[in-house]
Each structure stands twice: as C-alpha cells, then as structure tokens.
Write an enzyme that holds these catalytic residues in place. Structure first.
Site, PDB file in Angstrom:
ATOM      1  N   HIS A 147       0.827  -1.213   0.000  1.00  0.00           N
ATOM      2  CA  HIS A 147       0.000   0.000   0.000  1.00  0.00           C
ATOM      3  C   HIS A 147       0.864   1.267   0.000  1.00  0.00           C
ATOM      4  O   HIS A 147       2.054   1.248   0.325  1.00  0.00           O
ATOM      5  CB  HIS A 147      -0.937   0.003   1.210  1.00  0.00           C
ATOM      6  N   GLU A 194      -2.187  -7.329   7.504  1.00  0.00           N
ATOM      7  CA  GLU A 194      -0.843  -7.202   8.054  1.00  0.00           C
ATOM      8  C   GLU A 194      -0.689  -8.042   9.322  1.00  0.00           C
ATOM      9  O   GLU A 194      -1.680  -8.402   9.981  1.00  0.00           O
ATOM     10  CB  GLU A 194      -0.558  -5.729   8.377  1.00  0.00           C
TER      11      GLU A 194
END
Length: 212
Positions: free
Chosen positions: A10, A83
């Site tokens: 990202h 994550e």
C-alpha cells in the site's frame, strides 16, 4: 502462459512515515500515498488483469481503488492478506517497544517467524493464512496477471514462503517500501522472482519518501 502475481504494498500512511508498528490499526493513506496509488494505476493499467486480491484495510483498498476503477475490476477482499498483528506494540515506536517489552522484543528480532510481538502474531501464522489466499488464486487463475495488494510484513513473508527463504528471516532478507511492486511468476518448477520492491512507476519525489 503461467500465472504471474504482482504484490503491491500500500501507499504511504502516517505510520510508514514515522516508523511506528501498524498492523490491525487502520489509517488512511496520506496525500502522497494517494498519489502512489494513482501512479501505480497509470503505469500498470495497460496490463491484462485477471483479478485483484486486496487486504480489507483502508490503506490497501485505497491503494487498489484507482486501478480497479479504471479497469472496472472487482476487488476480492481477503482477511488472509491483512498485516501481521503487532498486539500491544500497535502504534508504538521500536525504541518504546524495546524499553517496555524488552525480552519479547529481543526474541522477536532474533526470530519473528516463531516469536510474536507481545499479544500479537507469529510470522509463521501469517505465512499459513497467506498461503491459503495464494492457493485460492492459483486454483482460480492458472494463468494471467493477478494483483495482490497487502502490507509490508505480510508481503515479505509471502515472498519468503514462495522463494524458499526461512520465514524467520523476513525482516533481514527482504526490503518492502511503500508503493513497491514485486513480481513472481508461478512456473511449473517453482516460483520465479522477476522484480522486487520496484518503485520506478513513481515520480522521483515519491520514490524518495521513507520506505518503512
């Protein structure tokens, strides 16, 4: 034609700027992070995409959105692409964690594959859930280009698993700056890494942004 996976980290967030641990926290992209997403879309829209698999966090969805909107490509959101969970370290700086959770921190630095952040997740557990997502992609798309938008530790762990690197070494062997793209071709005799953490699609000012 074989399956080719494009692993995209990202774009920039305030946590990637400052170096704090950010796993289950859900920050937005910064203005520069949004530019990273747009510039990825501009550079890669010409490819023939089969699918986009995306971690269901604001920062990853926002990173995938420009490409998906441009191509009218539906996002496949998968929990397994989230994550690593940093537990009680979430939002903290490494120096603070070292002081407050010193023994756990040292164990984690030594082998994050089999040691978790305090109250968090082991690298090997991330590896297992990520592998399930990759197996799903391989089952549905035996060929073509598939985008996987995820996070720093998660992508490094994925790459270690695919390339035969000890998962416990993910922090020591692979760098993964914000906005970086890694390309792996899933060949019959095993995955082949074509590109690692490339940011050449970004303008120079964005390539110089901190990569944590």
């Amino acid at each position: 034609m074989s399956l080719t996976l494009y692993f995209l980290r990202h774009g920039e967030t305030t946590y990637s700027q400052e170096g704090g641990y950010c796993g289950v926290l859900d920050p937005e992209l910064t203005e520069d992070g949004e530019k990273m997403a747009q510039q990825f879309a501009q550079a890669y829209a010409k490819l023939d995409w089969r699918a986009a698999y995306v971690s269901p966090m604001k920062r990853t969805i926002a990173t995938a959105t420009p490409l998906c909107q441009t191509l009218n490509l539906e996002m496949e959101l998968r929990e397994g692409l989230k994550e690593l969970n940093y537990g009680q370290w979430e939002g903290e700086q490494p120096a603070t964690v070292n002081q407050t959770y010193h023994d756990d921190y040292v164990r984690w630095l030594t082998d994050p594959g089999w040691n978790a952040p305090t109250g968090g997740e082991k690298g090997i557990d991330v590896s297992r859930r990520v592998s399930a997502a990759i197996q799903e992609i391989e089952g549905r798309y035996p060929s073509g280009n598939v985008l996987v938008v995820s996070h720093k530790a998660t992508i490094r762990i994925m790459l270690c698993r695919l390339l035969g690197i000890d998962v416990g070494r993910f922090r020591d062997r692979i760098a993964m700056p914000v906005g970086g793209v890694s390309i792996v071709e899933m060949r019959p005799h095993g995955p082949l890494l074509h590109q690692l953490a490339d940011r050449s699609h970004l303008e120079s000012a964005l390539r110089s942004r901190p990569g944590t």
